[in-house]
Design an enzyme around this catalytic site. Structure first.
Site, PDB file in Angstrom:
ATOM      1  CE  LYS A  77      55.049 131.441   5.037  1.00  0.00           C
ATOM      2  NZ  LYS A  77      55.249 130.326   5.994  1.00  0.00           N
ATOM      3  CG  ASP A  97      53.904 125.230   4.475  1.00  0.00           C
ATOM      4  OD1 ASP A  97      54.709 125.943   3.864  1.00  0.00           O
ATOM      5  OD2 ASP A  97      53.025 124.573   3.900  1.00  0.00           O
ATOM      6  CG  ASP A 120      47.113 122.899   3.471  1.00  0.00           C
ATOM      7  OD1 ASP A 120      46.281 122.323   4.183  1.00  0.00           O
ATOM      8  OD2 ASP A 120      47.583 124.016   3.755  1.00  0.00           O
ATOM      9  NE  ARG A 166      52.460 123.089  -0.459  1.00  0.00           N
ATOM     10  CZ  ARG A 166      52.911 123.966   0.436  1.00  0.00           C
ATOM     11  NH1 ARG A 166      52.232 124.203   1.536  1.00  0.00           N
ATOM     12  NH2 ARG A 166      54.025 124.632   0.226  1.00  0.00           N
ATOM     13  N   GLY A 201      48.559 138.671   1.370  1.00  0.00           N
ATOM     14  CA  GLY A 201      49.725 138.021   0.789  1.00  0.00           C
ATOM     15  C   GLY A 201      51.035 138.372   1.454  1.00  0.00           C
ATOM     16  N   GLY A 203      46.301 126.926  -2.222  1.00  0.00           N
ATOM     17  CA  GLY A 203      47.341 127.477  -3.081  1.00  0.00           C
ATOM     18  C   GLY A 203      48.257 128.431  -2.342  1.00  0.00           C
TER      19      GLY A 203
END
Length: 486
Positions: A111, A260, A250, A181, A124, A88
């Site tokens: 992000k 990513d 992912d 994804r 995070g 996730g």
């Protein structure tokens, strides 16, 4: 153009059942500063970036537009070949969709905006170093014509973030048609929640593949489209000398986008076994493994769709991957050699050239760019190309075959050079360039980030003021190590 506060979000993913995400607000830093903003991206989003209507705090997640419904997506995935049941968005938040100037819906995502239920004890956060690499990386790929997520901005904060060492924090505002994804499907398959697979597939088809909604077998056609897009994407990676570094399932986009950005790298000297990820000790995701790993990940996706399609149909769809990849890759490479027809002779010229480039440690980007000036009638004019090879005789043998092909097809040298300069970039984001920009930015000097953005968005142009970016990398570039935290 609209101001940030006047952006109207449509929030299509938030309309799915709550099992697909967790709703939460970002936890931005109290004080933020602007590192970089991308005017081209702002124009695409129809966003006014005048300082009076947009601040660093807003771009970092403070004072969100009232129509925004932030959420963290749930997904799982295969990481380095092993299934991880829940991943996730551990440091990303989808803000929602906005209509761009092109009329398309773009999904905005922060992000580094703080922990989520999927952070797995992480903070995070994102650091300035990795944020600059992602910001420049995705815009460099877009400039090269490679499908990718995009980046609007980087904001920084002086708050410390703890990785291998203490670093300063940053937040990237990135966007794409969707951030769904392969792993978004995997999590529901392995939880035996097959109804959710259909819901998600229907959502993606309606939003991004509407032409197949009325197909007799829409889910099989959906898989076929994803296979074809992924095959073409990885063919483009190979053609520009790009290595992703972490091709976990992912990290694979359902739309065939590069996404990513972590320890990615563009090759300097051509090396089929180039591995840009220091964490990947076995070389699973090295440059020459990317095509096969793409197929492996697609098989993971196909497995999740078995509740909707037959095993035989899924295998037949996967069997077409190599043909699509092969055709697209050699078409791209044939064009890079200035040849018009991608036949067996052209394929042999490509293959042999790459073999001798690898044996002679020839710089991939520089050689192909300079090859545009190749003369089929004067060996003396090819001296600069020849001197890039330690084994001059190997180059001479290849050059003789190449010249014969050019003469036999009556190829006009000037027209060929124009074509080649349009497909062989003068500039790519080499690791040392990103590192130089990072080191300056850590001293609050963002000029190098701005300069690289300007050049990399038009990598085929000459940019005489920035010609130093198109030279050989410095010796210290070989010492740069990147890992999964990059």
């Amino acid at each position: 153009m609209v101001s940030w506060k006047d952006l109207r979000f449509v929030n299509t993913f938030a309309q799915l059942p709550a099992v697909f995400y967790s709703r939460l607000a970002p936890a931005p830093y109290a004080e933020n500063y602007l590192v970089a903003i991308n005017p081209a991206a702002a124009q695409l989003l129809n966003l006014d970036i005048d300082a009076r209507s947009l601040s660093a705090d807003q771009l970092a997640g403070l004072d969100l537009p009232s129509t925004c419904e932030p959420l963290a997506m749930l997904y799982a995935g295969h990481q380095f070949g092993s299934y991880v049941p829940q991943l996730g968005d551990g440091r990303a938040l989808v803000l929602g969709d906005v209509y761009g100037a092109d009329g398309a819906l773009w999904e905005l995502q922060l992000k580094g905006a703080g922990p989520t239920p999927y952070s797995r004890r992480g903070d995070g956060r994102a650091v300035l170093r990795s944020s600059i690499r992602e910001f420049l990386g995705c815009e460099a790929m877009h400039g090269l014509g490679v499908p990718t997520t995009r980046a609007l901005s980087i904001t920084g904060s002086d708050e410390p973030v703890y990785r291998e060492q203490v670093e300063t924090a940053a937040t990237v505002l990135r966007f794409a048609p969707t951030h769904v994804r392969f792993g978004s499907f995997e999590v529901h398959y392995y939880r035996n929640q097959h109804a959710n697979i259909k819901i998600l597939a229907d959502y993606i088809i309606a939003r991004h593949y509407p032409e197949i909604a009325v197909h007799p077998q829409p889910y099989l056609e959906f898989l076929s489209h994803v296979i074809a897009r992924t095959a073409r994407l990885i063919a483009q990676w190979q053609a520009v000398g790009f290595t992703h570094g972490v091709m976990n399932s992912d990290n694979m986009s359902i739309l065939g986008l590069t996404m990513d950005y972590g320890p990615f790298g563009f090759m300097d000297a051509y090396n089929p076994g180039y591995n840009c990820n220091h964490s990947d000790s076995g070389g699973r995701y090295s440059f020459d493994q990317q095509p096969s790993i793409g197929l492996w990940n697609l098989a993971c996706l196909a497995q999740t769709l078995i509740p909707l399609i037959s095993v035989e149909d899924a295998k037949a769809a996967l069997a077409r991957y190599e043909e699509v990849f092969d055709a697209h890759y050699f078409a791209l490479m044939t064009a890079k050699l200035g040849l018009v027809q991608a036949d067996d002779e052209a394929r042999a010229l490509v293959t042999t050239l790459l073999e001798i480039m690898a044996k002679n440690n020839v710089d991939y980007t520089l050689f192909l760019r300079r090859l545009g000036g190749f003369s089929s009638v004067s060996q003396d004019r090819n001296a600069e190309l020849r001197d890039m090879f330690l084994d001059r005789e190997a180059f001479d043998a290849w050059a003789g075959r190449y010249a014969a092909r050019l003469m036999r097809t009556n190829c006009d040298a000037a027209a060929r050079k124009r074509r080649m300069l349009g497909v062989n970039p003068k500039y790519v984001l080499r690791n040392y360039m990103a590192q130089s920009a990072i080191e300056k930015a850590q001293q609050k000097d963002f000029s190098e980030v701005e300069a690289l953005l300007r050049v990399l968005q038009q990598p085929f142009a000459e940019h005489p003021a920035y010609a130093h970016y198109a030279d050989y990398p410095p010796a210290w570039a070989e010492q740069i190590e990147l890992s999964c935290s990059s």
